[in-house]
Scaffold this motif. Structure first.
Motif, PDB file in Angstrom:
ATOM      1  N   ILE A  10       0.849  -1.193   0.000  1.00 27.08           N
ATOM      2  CA  ILE A  10       0.000   0.000   0.000  1.00 27.08           C
ATOM      3  C   ILE A  10       0.882   1.238   0.000  1.00 27.08           C
ATOM      4  N   LYS A  11       0.777   2.033  -1.045  1.00 26.02           N
ATOM      5  CA  LYS A  11       1.594   3.230  -1.178  1.00 26.02           C
ATOM      6  C   LYS A  11       1.257   4.253  -0.098  1.00 26.02           C
ATOM      7  N   LEU A  12       2.283   4.845   0.472  1.00 28.37           N
ATOM      8  CA  LEU A  12       2.096   5.886   1.483  1.00 28.37           C
ATOM      9  C   LEU A  12       1.603   7.164   0.821  1.00 28.37           C
ATOM     10  N   THR A  13       0.605   7.786   1.437  1.00 20.80           N
ATOM     11  CA  THR A  13       0.066   9.056   0.942  1.00 20.80           C
ATOM     12  C   THR A  13       0.055  10.073   2.086  1.00 20.80           C
ATOM     13  N   PRO A  14      -0.121  11.361   1.786  1.00 22.63           N
ATOM     14  CA  PRO A  14      -0.197  12.375   2.850  1.00 22.63           C
ATOM     15  C   PRO A  14      -1.400  12.199   3.771  1.00 22.63           C
ATOM     16  N   ASP A  15      -2.361  11.345   3.382  1.00 26.26           N
ATOM     17  CA  ASP A  15      -3.557  11.145   4.189  1.00 26.26           C
ATOM     18  C   ASP A  15      -3.450   9.974   5.157  1.00 26.26           C
ATOM     19  N   HIS A  16      -2.301   9.324   5.192  1.00 28.41           N
ATOM     20  CA  HIS A  16      -2.136   8.227   6.142  1.00 28.41           C
ATOM     21  C   HIS A  16      -1.857   8.770   7.544  1.00 28.41           C
ATOM     22  N   GLN A  17      -2.450   8.123   8.528  1.00 30.22           N
ATOM     23  CA  GLN A  17      -2.240   8.481   9.932  1.00 30.22           C
ATOM     24  C   GLN A  17      -0.963   7.832  10.456  1.00 30.22           C
ATOM     25  N   PHE A  18      -0.336   8.514  11.405  1.00 31.55           N
ATOM     26  CA  PHE A  18       0.811   7.968  12.127  1.00 31.55           C
ATOM     27  C   PHE A  18       0.568   8.117  13.630  1.00 31.55           C
ATOM     28  N   GLU A  19       1.110   7.184  14.398  1.00 29.06           N
ATOM     29  CA  GLU A  19       1.158   7.368  15.841  1.00 29.06           C
ATOM     30  C   GLU A  19       2.220   8.440  16.120  1.00 29.06           C
ATOM     31  N   ILE A  20       1.826   9.544  16.729  1.00 27.27           N
ATOM     32  CA  ILE A  20       2.813  10.605  16.972  1.00 27.27           C
ATOM     33  C   ILE A  20       3.492  10.443  18.332  1.00 27.27           C
ATOM     34  N   LEU A 153      -8.659  23.795  14.657  1.00 32.16           N
ATOM     35  CA  LEU A 153      -7.602  23.877  13.649  1.00 32.16           C
ATOM     36  C   LEU A 153      -7.926  23.095  12.373  1.00 32.16           C
ATOM     37  N   GLY A 154      -9.082  22.459  12.328  1.00 39.55           N
ATOM     38  CA  GLY A 154      -9.430  21.667  11.144  1.00 39.55           C
ATOM     39  C   GLY A 154      -8.617  20.390  11.022  1.00 39.55           C
ATOM     40  N   MET A 155      -8.176  19.847  12.162  1.00 40.99           N
ATOM     41  CA  MET A 155      -7.413  18.598  12.163  1.00 40.99           C
ATOM     42  C   MET A 155      -8.389  17.423  12.147  1.00 40.99           C
ATOM     43  N   THR A 156      -9.032  17.244  10.987  1.00 44.53           N
ATOM     44  CA  THR A 156     -10.149  16.301  10.879  1.00 44.53           C
ATOM     45  C   THR A 156      -9.714  14.842  10.806  1.00 44.53           C
ATOM     46  N   HIS A 157      -8.424  14.602  10.634  1.00 47.97           N
ATOM     47  CA  HIS A 157      -7.937  13.218  10.531  1.00 47.97           C
ATOM     48  C   HIS A 157      -7.101  12.830  11.751  1.00 47.97           C
ATOM     49  N   SER A 158      -7.321  13.505  12.868  1.00 51.00           N
ATOM     50  CA  SER A 158      -6.552  13.232  14.083  1.00 51.00           C
ATOM     51  C   SER A 158      -7.477  12.757  15.194  1.00 51.00           C
ATOM     52  N   ARG A 196      -3.049  10.050  17.139  1.00 52.09           N
ATOM     53  CA  ARG A 196      -2.693   9.603  15.785  1.00 52.09           C
ATOM     54  C   ARG A 196      -3.117  10.713  14.836  1.00 52.09           C
ATOM     55  N   ALA A 197      -2.231  11.086  13.937  1.00 46.09           N
ATOM     56  CA  ALA A 197      -2.515  12.240  13.071  1.00 46.09           C
ATOM     57  C   ALA A 197      -1.854  12.062  11.717  1.00 46.09           C
ATOM     58  N   THR A 198      -2.347  12.790  10.732  1.00 42.55           N
ATOM     59  CA  THR A 198      -1.736  12.805   9.404  1.00 42.55           C
ATOM     60  C   THR A 198      -0.685  13.913   9.349  1.00 42.55           C
ATOM     61  N   PRO A 199       0.247  13.842   8.400  1.00 44.67           N
ATOM     62  CA  PRO A 199       1.220  14.928   8.245  1.00 44.67           C
ATOM     63  C   PRO A 199       0.561  16.281   8.002  1.00 44.67           C
ATOM     64  N   GLY A 200      -0.520  16.293   7.223  1.00 39.80           N
ATOM     65  CA  GLY A 200      -1.203  17.553   6.957  1.00 39.80           C
ATOM     66  C   GLY A 200      -1.770  18.169   8.220  1.00 39.80           C
ATOM     67  N   ASP A 201      -2.380  17.333   9.062  1.00 36.87           N
ATOM     68  CA  ASP A 201      -2.917  17.826  10.329  1.00 36.87           C
ATOM     69  C   ASP A 201      -1.808  18.346  11.235  1.00 36.87           C
ATOM     70  N   MET A 202      -0.679  17.649  11.269  1.00 42.24           N
ATOM     71  CA  MET A 202       0.431  18.107  12.107  1.00 42.24           C
ATOM     72  C   MET A 202       0.989  19.425  11.589  1.00 42.24           C
ATOM     73  N   GLY A 203       0.937  19.628  10.267  1.00 39.99           N
ATOM     74  CA  GLY A 203       1.346  20.916   9.708  1.00 39.99           C
ATOM     75  C   GLY A 203       0.461  22.041  10.215  1.00 39.99           C
ATOM     76  N   ARG A 204      -0.845  21.777  10.300  1.00 40.53           N
ATOM     77  CA  ARG A 204      -1.769  22.781  10.827  1.00 40.53           C
ATOM     78  C   ARG A 204      -1.454  23.097  12.287  1.00 40.53           C
TER      79      ARG A 204
END
Length: 219
Positions: A10-20, A153-158, A196-204
């Motif tokens: 499964i290719k990694l995308t910016p929408d994948h969540q990570f354990e921070i 903050l609109g962190m909808t994937h966290s 758990r958050a996506t890179p985009g959410d962590m950027g916000r």
């Protein structure tokens, strides 16, 4: 930019969540500052003010430990509670409850004065998360961080809710680079590492904390 695989095939995308992991602790610190701004508490308040009646947290001299001590790892609490006995070593926090944490505090024997020495403490931050939720009259840390940080903050994937397992969660690995299960951190340790958050959410989040952009958190 995303490189590699989120899971096998499964290719990694910016929408994948990570354990921070312990970056979660910075969210607890942010919530502490927001709570003081709201007048819900003061960082110099004794922790025991927000604990169940009769439960105390004091240093070796009998001085109450403060909220600021928890947030700066200077409370005198150890890294982990002595009554942790995980059923699954690969998910060590999953079965440690708020009741277990309070039982640990009842039997805790401090060995130093508050604010005397730095000692990294997951149990201390777990306790801070519980206190913050109690002060805000929120059900738990996961609900509080969603309400006061993720949503504004609109962190909808966290999420910090261990029950919300996302199909886009990237595969965790152990120190030997072997696939390992994701950790579950219920309320007793949620503020220590549950997010758990996506890179985009962590950027916000970074934009808000660094005041790189006008957000509800820095108005």
């Amino acid at each position: 930019v995303a490189v590699g695989e989120a899971r096998a095939g499964i290719k990694l995308t910016p929408d994948h969540q990570f354990e921070i992991g312990s970056v979660t602790k910075t969210f607890a610190g942010t919530l502490l500052a927001l709570a003081e701004e709201r007048g819900e508490l003061k960082v110099t308040d004794p922790v025991e003010k927000y604990l169940p009646e009769g439960l105390l947290l004091r240093d070796k001299d009998g001085v109450p430990v403060q909220l600021a001590d928890l947030a700066t790892h200077r409370s005198g609490l150890p890294r982990l509670a002595s009554n942790m006995a995980p059923k699954d070593p690969k998910d060590p926090y999953a079965d440690y409850s708020e009741a277990d944490l309070f039982d640990f505090l009842r039997h805790f024997k401090p060995v130093r004065a508050r604010n005397a020495q730095f000692e990294y403490s997951n149990i201390g931050f777990g306790l801070l998360g519980i206190v913050l939720a109690r002060a805000a009259k929120a059900p738990d840390f996961a609900t509080l961080v969603d309400m006061r940080v993720f949503q504004p903050l609109g962190m909808t994937h966290s999420t910090a809710n261990p029950a919300k397992l996302s199909p886009t969660l990237a595969q965790p690995y152990d120190s030997n680079l072997k696939p390992t299960p994701a950790w579950s951190l219920p309320n007793a340790h949620a503020a220590a590492g549950a997010i758990r958050a996506t890179p985009g959410d962590m950027g916000r989040y970074v934009e808000a904390i660094a005041k790189l952009k006008d957000t509800p958190l820095n108005r």
